[in-house]
Design an enzyme around this catalytic site. Structure first.
Site, PDB file in Angstrom:
ATOM      1  N   LYS A 283       0.852  -1.184   0.000  1.00  0.00           N
ATOM      2  CA  LYS A 283       0.000   0.000   0.000  1.00  0.00           C
ATOM      3  C   LYS A 283       0.892   1.240   0.000  1.00  0.00           C
ATOM      4  O   LYS A 283       1.782   1.376   0.825  1.00  0.00           O
ATOM      5  CB  LYS A 283      -0.920  -0.007   1.223  1.00  0.00           C
ATOM      6  CG  LYS A 283      -2.150   0.866   1.049  1.00  0.00           C
ATOM      7  CD  LYS A 283      -3.225   0.542   2.068  1.00  0.00           C
ATOM      8  CE  LYS A 283      -4.503   1.323   1.765  1.00  0.00           C
ATOM      9  NZ  LYS A 283      -5.569   1.042   2.739  1.00  0.00           N
ATOM     10  N   GLU A 390     -19.838  -4.013   9.283  1.00  0.00           N
ATOM     11  CA  GLU A 390     -20.739  -3.187  10.082  1.00  0.00           C
ATOM     12  C   GLU A 390     -21.807  -4.003  10.805  1.00  0.00           C
ATOM     13  O   GLU A 390     -22.196  -3.677  11.927  1.00  0.00           O
ATOM     14  CB  GLU A 390     -21.403  -2.132   9.189  1.00  0.00           C
ATOM     15  CG  GLU A 390     -20.463  -1.096   8.623  1.00  0.00           C
ATOM     16  CD  GLU A 390     -19.759  -1.537   7.345  1.00  0.00           C
ATOM     17  OE1 GLU A 390     -18.934  -0.773   6.829  1.00  0.00           O
ATOM     18  OE2 GLU A 390     -20.048  -2.654   6.866  1.00  0.00           O
ATOM     19  N   ARG A 418     -25.882  -0.797   6.408  1.00  0.00           N
ATOM     20  CA  ARG A 418     -25.494  -2.177   6.185  1.00  0.00           C
ATOM     21  C   ARG A 418     -25.789  -3.064   7.395  1.00  0.00           C
ATOM     22  O   ARG A 418     -25.679  -4.285   7.328  1.00  0.00           O
ATOM     23  CB  ARG A 418     -24.012  -2.231   5.813  1.00  0.00           C
ATOM     24  CG  ARG A 418     -23.716  -1.417   4.567  1.00  0.00           C
ATOM     25  CD  ARG A 418     -22.232  -1.225   4.334  1.00  0.00           C
ATOM     26  NE  ARG A 418     -21.539  -2.448   3.992  1.00  0.00           N
ATOM     27  CZ  ARG A 418     -21.558  -3.021   2.802  1.00  0.00           C
ATOM     28  NH1 ARG A 418     -22.264  -2.478   1.819  1.00  0.00           N
ATOM     29  NH2 ARG A 418     -20.876  -4.126   2.569  1.00  0.00           N
TER      30      ARG A 418
END
Length: 671
Positions: A283, A390, A418
């Site tokens: 990353k 979530e 969600r």
């Protein structure tokens, strides 16, 4: 001077004209372009640098004008967009009329879904694979890209489970960079840590065909092996967790090795089996500070990325001693407009946790975005990151509340959607005092339509007994959080925007929150105001500014901070309406099912007239990327727009009264 390859790429057809040897130069140019742009406008950074080679190789081999490419979350789509004809949009990234920060079908045929939430790529790819096959277009290949943080999301696992039954080409690329927005959480993350250490591409190349002997019942792979190319033979992985989901698992491979990626994609693109390609990437690849601190460089603001203009590469400058690594990490912060609601929430939570050891904080992979990273520094044992899931976070909060703790679940409004089923069954139905703190409520600016928090009131108000609040400023925020801490009868929700708190508050002394009671902010000058404004949340300050404009035009206005959308202060509403005072509600939420609707329904239930009630809220239309201020203005929710709407409403009432008087006079004359 080497040729500027990126400028010659107007679409994937131009990319395919390059030789494989030219692709690394194109990768360098893509990174320089992204660094330069993010230094100017901000945006998602480390995740995009991570997938440069992967994106180039995919477009080099596949034909995504007809094949299917689906990104999970989609915040890593900048290289994809730059290779598919959208370079001219990039300078206006995340602004009105510019490039969206996420995949956007309105921009290009190469974007299939407008996405920004985790876990969607694999199940939608499964649906497209089934659909294409059913209508005789099974030749369209399906490729989905998902990160190691998103793969643990429930719908991702459900998608992998069903994908394993497909008898056709289906490629899932697991982009494993060891990072979510924060540190990855859970046993799967630990598994990936182990597999990165124990398996490398070089090791797999040495083992070749012998690995098939390790597969119990792996005869079907032997045939697959014999029909495969050398790269796949070298990289087939045994014992991978997704092998048990019916996938041939390949890797982990170096996700920055362009020639190998091109060779592998050429070999797998027509194999009629579900394949999981596990690639290891870095990353922030190519920008040293981001490589060292991808968390910090996930989505930096303008001015944070230094040396991003391509004049000299950071690596070269470091190697020549022209730049110190510590210099790279210096953040040139843009001018700050003030303290954010997110920061106010973090401070408020630390205050609650200091006084109450039962208070816990939960986040779903968003410690930085919700402010809980600062809370975790002070209370690491009582701050929980459940990973990018979530629904799990809501169920964990329910379990903690059932056990006698006081969980505060910090989640973006759009992501709370969600966990709706868990909010219903495990929280509301049980009457559990879970405290849900919804950041990014209302319009959110450059992230656009899929990130707006425009439905949290409508979504949660259907549950019996729940309490819904919104603070107008930091003092009200602290008072609201304190109310939530002490409220044990049901779930409580508090919503707040992606905005700054007021530098100068409207009230010096903010009264405590009382269930279902509004707070008078500004009295009318006369005994009876021309109109009473009930503003919800931060819109109190917008309404106060609008009222100053209205007063300059001769109107006498009373202003109330509604504080609660459920229960509504019906005592106040009844008093106003029965007193013949027009009422205007103002909110940063959808017009359907919002605070104004709650007032309207309360009036209907109480048998009150509603002809003098006006709702001001988000209009029923999608609002795409722009500044938050621009979106509010377009929606008529800035001070000028609110003042104009109120004025027109009062003018209409006055006109209707005059017409009614004239009609009655005419009728009397006729008699």
């Amino acid at each position: 001077m080497p040729q500027d390859l990126l400028k010659t790429i107007n679409g994937p057809h131009d990319l395919k004209a390059l030789s494989v040897d030219q692709l690394p130069q194109l990768a360098d140019e893509l990174r320089e372009c992204i660094c330069d742009q993010i230094s100017r406008t901000g945006g998602h950074f480390a995740s995009n640098l991570c997938v440069v080679e992967l994106t180039i190789a995919l477009h080099y081999v596949f034909d995504f004008a007809q094949d299917r490419l689906l990104f999970d979350v989609g915040h890593q789509c900048y290289p994809h967009k730059l290779l598919t004809g959208r370079q001219k949009l990039f300078p206006e990234l995340k602004t009105k009329g510019g490039m969206a920060g996420f995949p956007e079908p309105r921009e290009s045929e190469f974007d299939l879904f407008s996405v920004g939430h985790a876990g969607t790529a694999i199940p939608t790819a499964v649906g497209m694979a089934i659909g294409d096959t059913a209508i005789g277009e099974g030749h369209r290949r399906c490729v989905s890209i998902i990160g190691d943080a998103s793969i643990i999301n429930g719908v991702s696992m459900e998608g992998m489970n069903y994908a394993g039954t497909l008898n056709r080409q289906f490629l899932t690329i697991l982009n494993d960079n060891g990072m979510a927005i924060g540190d990855p959480q859970g046993a799967v993350a630990q598994y990936f840590d182990r597999i990165r250490v124990s398996h490398t591409f070089d090791d797999l190349k040495k083992r070749g065909k012998e690995i098939l002997e390790m597969i119990p019942g792996g005869s079907y792979l032997e045939d697959f092996y014999h029909r495969s190319g050398e790269v796949i033979k070298a990289a087939i992985s045994t014992g991978h967790v997704f092998e048990h989901f019916g996938h041939v698992c390949v890797g982990p491979l170096d996700g920055h090795d362009l020639p190998t990626l091109v060779d592998l994609f050429n070999e797998v693109k027509d194999i009629e089996k579900p394949i999981l390609l596990h690639v290891k990437t870095v990353k922030g690849k190519g920008y040293v500070p981001a490589e060292g601190d991808p968390f910090r460089f996930h989505a930096p603001k303008a001015g944070v990325v230094v040396n991003g203009n391509g004049e000299k590469k950071v690596e070269e400058a470091l190697s020549k001693g022209e730049l110190e690594k510590s210099d790279c990490s210096v953040v040139k912060k843009p001018a700050c407009g003030g303290k954010s609601f997110t920061a106010a929430f973090a401070d408020g939570m630390k205050g609650l946790m200091a006084k109450d050891e039962k208070v816990y904080a939960i986040t779903a992979a968003m410690p930085d975005g919700t402010g809980l990273d600062k809370v975790a520094e002070a209370y690491p044992d009582r701050t929980i990151d459940c990973g990018l899931a979530e629904s799990l976070g809501m169920d964990m909060a329910a379990g903690m509340a059932k056990s006698g703790l006081k969980p505060f679940y910090a989640v973006y409004s759009t992501f709370s959607q969600r966990a709706l089923d868990q909010t219903f069954q495990e929280v509301a139905l049980q009457g559990l005092p879970v405290r849900v703190c919804m950041d990014r409520a209302g319009y959110v600016g450059g992230d656009g339509a899929m990130m707006h928090g425009f439905m949290d009131i409508a979504m949660n108000a259907v549950f019996p007994d729940v309490v819904m609040m919104a603070p107008s400023d930091e003092s009200n925020f602290n008072a609201g959080l304190e109310f939530m801490r002490g409220y044990e009868k049901s779930a409580t929700f508090i919503r707040y925007p992606r905005d700054v708190v007021a530098a100068e508050e409207l009230q010096a002394d903010v009264p405590k929150y009382e269930l279902g009671k509004a707070n008078l902010i500004k009295k009318a000058k006369g005994k009876k105001p021309d109109v009473a404004v009930l503003a919800y949340g931060v819109m109190v300050y917008t309404a106060a500014e609008a009222i100053r404009e209205l007063e300059g035009q001769g109107y006498d206005v009373a202003l109330y901070d509604a504080r609660f959308a459920k229960p509504v202060d019906m005592g106040l509403v009844t008093e106003l309406i029965e007193g013949g005072i027009p009422v205007v509600t103002v909110e940063d939420h959808g017009i359907v099912g919002g605070f104004g609707t709650m007032v309207l329904e309360g009036c209907n239930e109480a048998g009150l007239r509603t002809d003098k009630l006006k709702r001001i809220a988000h209009p029923e239309k999608w609002m795409y990327q722009d500044s938050r201020g621009g979106q509010l203005k377009d929606a008529g929710l800035d001070a000028t727009g609110v003042a104009s709407t109120i004025r027109k409403f009062l003018d209409k009432l006055s006109h209707d009264v005059n017409v009614d008087v004239k009609t009655k006079s005419s009728q009397q004359v006729a008699k």
